[in-house]
Design a protein around this motif. Structure first.
Motif, PDB file in Angstrom:
ATOM      1  N   ALA A 235     109.811  -1.095  -9.989  1.00 38.56           N
ATOM      2  CA  ALA A 235     109.369  -0.376 -11.148  1.00 38.56           C
ATOM      3  C   ALA A 235     108.400  -1.376 -12.084  1.00 38.56           C
ATOM      4  O   ALA A 235     108.335  -2.592 -11.759  1.00 38.56           O
ATOM      5  CB  ALA A 235     110.595  -0.101 -12.054  1.00 38.56           C
ATOM      6  N   PRO A 236     107.481  -0.843 -12.810  1.00 36.40           N
ATOM      7  CA  PRO A 236     106.542  -1.523 -13.765  1.00 36.40           C
ATOM      8  C   PRO A 236     107.277  -2.291 -14.722  1.00 36.40           C
ATOM      9  O   PRO A 236     108.615  -1.883 -15.179  1.00 36.40           O
ATOM     10  CB  PRO A 236     105.734  -0.455 -14.261  1.00 36.40           C
ATOM     11  N   ASP A 237     106.859  -3.304 -15.151  1.00 32.84           N
ATOM     12  CA  ASP A 237     107.513  -4.211 -16.289  1.00 32.84           C
ATOM     13  C   ASP A 237     107.678  -3.400 -17.527  1.00 32.84           C
ATOM     14  O   ASP A 237     108.719  -3.329 -18.329  1.00 32.84           O
ATOM     15  CB  ASP A 237     106.606  -5.437 -16.662  1.00 32.84           C
ATOM     16  N   THR A 238     106.720  -2.682 -17.790  1.00 30.46           N
ATOM     17  CA  THR A 238     106.719  -2.034 -19.138  1.00 30.46           C
ATOM     18  C   THR A 238     105.887  -0.334 -18.668  1.00 30.46           C
ATOM     19  O   THR A 238     105.156  -0.261 -17.885  1.00 30.46           O
ATOM     20  CB  THR A 238     105.685  -2.541 -20.232  1.00 30.46           C
ATOM     21  N   VAL A 239     106.267   0.531 -19.649  1.00 30.63           N
ATOM     22  CA  VAL A 239     105.830   1.780 -19.683  1.00 30.63           C
ATOM     23  C   VAL A 239     105.474   2.289 -21.035  1.00 30.63           C
ATOM     24  O   VAL A 239     106.015   2.078 -21.853  1.00 30.63           O
ATOM     25  CB  VAL A 239     106.659   2.863 -19.066  1.00 30.63           C
TER      26      VAL A 239
ATOM     27  N   ARG B  23     117.250  -5.352 -21.357  1.00 29.20           N
ATOM     28  CA  ARG B  23     116.208  -6.136 -21.222  1.00 29.20           C
ATOM     29  C   ARG B  23     116.355  -6.603 -19.456  1.00 29.20           C
ATOM     30  O   ARG B  23     117.403  -6.424 -19.031  1.00 29.20           O
ATOM     31  CB  ARG B  23     116.393  -7.497 -21.781  1.00 29.20           C
ATOM     32  N   HIS B  24     115.131  -6.975 -19.028  1.00 27.09           N
ATOM     33  CA  HIS B  24     115.311  -7.512 -17.722  1.00 27.09           C
ATOM     34  C   HIS B  24     115.874  -8.701 -17.670  1.00 27.09           C
ATOM     35  O   HIS B  24     115.879  -9.519 -18.612  1.00 27.09           O
ATOM     36  CB  HIS B  24     113.710  -7.547 -17.259  1.00 27.09           C
ATOM     37  N   ARG B  25     116.337  -9.152 -16.505  1.00 28.60           N
ATOM     38  CA  ARG B  25     117.188 -10.474 -16.239  1.00 28.60           C
ATOM     39  C   ARG B  25     116.926 -10.967 -15.037  1.00 28.60           C
ATOM     40  O   ARG B  25     116.262 -10.388 -13.900  1.00 28.60           O
ATOM     41  CB  ARG B  25     118.576 -10.093 -16.064  1.00 28.60           C
ATOM     42  N   GLN B  26     116.711 -12.139 -14.743  1.00 33.57           N
ATOM     43  CA  GLN B  26     116.334 -12.940 -13.708  1.00 33.57           C
ATOM     44  C   GLN B  26     117.242 -12.945 -12.669  1.00 33.57           C
ATOM     45  O   GLN B  26     118.489 -13.261 -12.903  1.00 33.57           O
ATOM     46  CB  GLN B  26     115.707 -14.408 -14.128  1.00 33.57           C
TER      47      GLN B  26
ATOM     48  N   ILE C 211     115.094  -8.457 -12.338  1.00 34.93           N
ATOM     49  CA  ILE C 211     116.029  -7.165 -12.266  1.00 34.93           C
ATOM     50  C   ILE C 211     115.949  -6.329 -13.555  1.00 34.93           C
ATOM     51  O   ILE C 211     116.148  -6.730 -14.448  1.00 34.93           O
ATOM     52  CB  ILE C 211     117.563  -7.549 -11.903  1.00 34.93           C
ATOM     53  N   GLY C 212     115.744  -5.188 -13.181  1.00 35.61           N
ATOM     54  CA  GLY C 212     115.760  -4.083 -14.627  1.00 35.61           C
ATOM     55  C   GLY C 212     116.962  -3.288 -14.456  1.00 35.61           C
ATOM     56  O   GLY C 212     117.695  -3.046 -13.679  1.00 35.61           O
ATOM     57  N   ASP C 213     117.094  -2.575 -15.625  1.00 37.74           N
ATOM     58  CA  ASP C 213     117.974  -1.507 -15.648  1.00 37.74           C
ATOM     59  C   ASP C 213     117.135  -0.262 -15.547  1.00 37.74           C
ATOM     60  O   ASP C 213     116.318  -0.083 -14.666  1.00 37.74           O
ATOM     61  CB  ASP C 213     118.415  -1.394 -17.383  1.00 37.74           C
ATOM     62  N   GLU C 214     117.997   0.769 -15.719  1.00 37.43           N
ATOM     63  CA  GLU C 214     117.437   2.006 -15.365  1.00 37.43           C
ATOM     64  C   GLU C 214     116.031   2.481 -15.551  1.00 37.43           C
ATOM     65  O   GLU C 214     115.455   2.315 -17.004  1.00 37.43           O
ATOM     66  CB  GLU C 214     118.370   3.407 -15.633  1.00 37.43           C
ATOM     67  N   PRO C 215     115.331   2.845 -14.346  1.00 31.21           N
ATOM     68  CA  PRO C 215     113.858   3.157 -14.998  1.00 31.21           C
ATOM     69  C   PRO C 215     113.493   4.529 -15.157  1.00 31.21           C
ATOM     70  O   PRO C 215     114.332   5.278 -14.904  1.00 31.21           O
ATOM     71  CB  PRO C 215     113.203   2.691 -13.543  1.00 31.21           C
ATOM     72  N   ILE C 216     112.331   4.929 -15.572  1.00 33.02           N
ATOM     73  CA  ILE C 216     111.826   6.292 -15.716  1.00 33.02           C
ATOM     74  C   ILE C 216     111.165   6.610 -14.006  1.00 33.02           C
ATOM     75  O   ILE C 216     111.042   5.579 -13.244  1.00 33.02           O
ATOM     76  CB  ILE C 216     110.969   6.558 -16.610  1.00 33.02           C
ATOM     77  N   GLN C 217     111.364   7.720 -13.739  1.00 32.95           N
ATOM     78  CA  GLN C 217     110.947   8.131 -12.326  1.00 32.95           C
ATOM     79  C   GLN C 217     109.304   8.045 -12.173  1.00 32.95           C
ATOM     80  O   GLN C 217     109.145   7.523 -10.964  1.00 32.95           O
ATOM     81  CB  GLN C 217     111.317   9.690 -12.290  1.00 32.95           C
TER      82      GLN C 217
ATOM     83  N   LEU D 251     122.265  -1.499  -4.417  1.00 29.34           N
ATOM     84  CA  LEU D 251     120.817  -1.639  -4.665  1.00 29.34           C
ATOM     85  C   LEU D 251     120.274  -2.103  -5.985  1.00 29.34           C
ATOM     86  O   LEU D 251     120.723  -1.283  -6.910  1.00 29.34           O
ATOM     87  CB  LEU D 251     120.117  -0.358  -3.956  1.00 29.34           C
ATOM     88  N   ARG D 252     119.078  -2.651  -6.260  1.00 27.86           N
ATOM     89  CA  ARG D 252     118.870  -2.986  -7.495  1.00 27.86           C
ATOM     90  C   ARG D 252     117.423  -2.516  -7.692  1.00 27.86           C
ATOM     91  O   ARG D 252     116.493  -2.204  -6.924  1.00 27.86           O
ATOM     92  CB  ARG D 252     118.659  -4.629  -7.657  1.00 27.86           C
ATOM     93  N   CYS D 253     117.158  -2.363  -8.942  1.00 27.24           N
ATOM     94  CA  CYS D 253     115.760  -2.083  -9.452  1.00 27.24           C
ATOM     95  C   CYS D 253     114.946  -3.204  -9.686  1.00 27.24           C
ATOM     96  O   CYS D 253     115.451  -4.130 -10.724  1.00 27.24           O
ATOM     97  CB  CYS D 253     115.949  -1.044 -10.763  1.00 27.24           C
ATOM     98  N   VAL D 254     114.123  -3.585  -8.911  1.00 20.98           N
ATOM     99  CA  VAL D 254     113.416  -4.639  -9.141  1.00 20.98           C
ATOM    100  C   VAL D 254     112.001  -4.238  -9.703  1.00 20.98           C
ATOM    101  O   VAL D 254     111.333  -3.491  -9.435  1.00 20.98           O
ATOM    102  CB  VAL D 254     113.029  -5.328  -7.741  1.00 20.98           C
TER     103      VAL D 254
END
Length: 312
Positions: free
Chosen positions: A141-145, A155-158, A165-171, A209-212
């Motif tokens: 996923a992108p860093d910001t939308v 927040r994202h975490r290392q 690693i990010g939390d839930e992204p948008i599609q 599986l993670r959201c990277v």
């Protein structure tokens, strides 16, 4: 059916292979020129582009837009009915993998999202870094939308190796490895629209599986209209179309029923976020009674277990 024109300016990620193995899937409903711009932006960053029109009886304007997309090299699939974002994504992914059997990743986009130059390569590079660090990738996923304000606690975490690693992204703007698609399964068509991305993220999380996140990468995308105060200042909060509140609250109930036990932290945040949003838009945005009515009816429909398109 004419096969898509190959990318004119293929990019590559030295660590993770060429972007020619990426398939782009763009979902559309009553599109305007923004769809053409989305296709034009992504066509040089993927091996094939599939546009799925999720509506019945497209207008002359829509047909002209689709013809423009075909001229840009996109393969266009007509659903023939309004079946929802989950169904459109599943249709597009199946078609893309048919056209490009060597597909390794699928990039999903809404019609109003145009990827910047280098977007696909950056996400592939983030995936390669995760592979080297031993982080299992469910989605990139992108860093910001553009229109999304990330709340504290989301927040994202290392992770090891500098992987983010990010939390839930948008599609929209999500790059999904086909290995993850095969493991997790397709997008939930019963949700119809809102929460489809959340459900996929939670099912991927169940498999470890993670959201990277690709650091520094931004996608321009808008989820609704901003609330404007009397002074003309816009608040960093968007109001969706009134009917969407039916789906948001119906699907919140459905997602809580399916995932809350395994993801209690997510569940608590989701409830707080939804209530907070509804309270603010009720206080500050016009159309509050209709919006509250849709939210209440949606929550009741979720309790009843209703799925698919809401009754007109």
């Amino acid at each position: 059916m004419r096969r898509p024109i190959p990318s004119r300016d293929p990019e590559s990620s030295p660590d993770h292979g060429p972007v020619g193995s990426v398939a782009g899937v763009v979902t559309a409903f009553q599109p305007e020129d923004e769809l053409t711009r989305a296709v034009e932006a992504v066509r040089a960053q993927v091996g094939v582009v599939v546009v799925v029109l999720d509506e019945a009886d497209p207008s002359a304007t829509t047909r002209a837009v689709l013809d423009a997309c075909r001229a840009l090299g996109a393969d266009v699939v007509l659903h023939g009915d309004n079946r929802g974002i989950g169904a459109a994504l599943n249709t597009g992914i199946a078609r893309a993998r048919e056209l490009l059997p060597t597909t390794t990743h699928v990039l999903t986009l809404d019609q109003d999202s145009a990827v910047p130059a280098g977007y696909t390569s950056a996400l592939l590079a983030a995936g390669a870094a995760a592979d080297r660090a031993g982080v299992p990738v469910g989605m990139l996923a992108p860093d910001t939308v553009g229109s999304i304000v990330r709340l504290p606690g989301l927040r994202h975490r290392q992770a090891p190796g500098g992987v983010v690693i990010g939390d839930e992204p948008i599609q929209s703007g999500l790059l999904v490895p086909v290995t993850a698609l095969d493991a997790v399964g397709g997008f939930d068509e019963g949700l119809f629209i809102d929460g489809v991305d959340t459900d996929f993220y939670l099912r991927a999380s169940d498999l470890g599986l993670r959201c990277v996140v690709a650091p520094g990468i931004r996608l321009e995308h808008r989820l609704g209209r901003a609330i404007t105060l009397g002074s003309g200042r816009e608040l960093p909060l968007l109001v969706a179309a009134t009917f969407r509140y039916h789906y948001q609250w119906r699907n919140l109930v459905a997602l809580l029923s399916s995932h809350a036990r395994r993801h209690p932290v997510w569940a608590g945040r989701a409830v707080v976020r939804s209530v907070r949003h509804l309270v603010i838009v009720t206080a500050l945005a016009p159309g509050r009674l209709a919006r509250l009515r849709e939210a209440a009816r949606g929550a009741a429909a979720g309790v009843r277990g209703e799925t698919g398109k809401r009754p007109d």
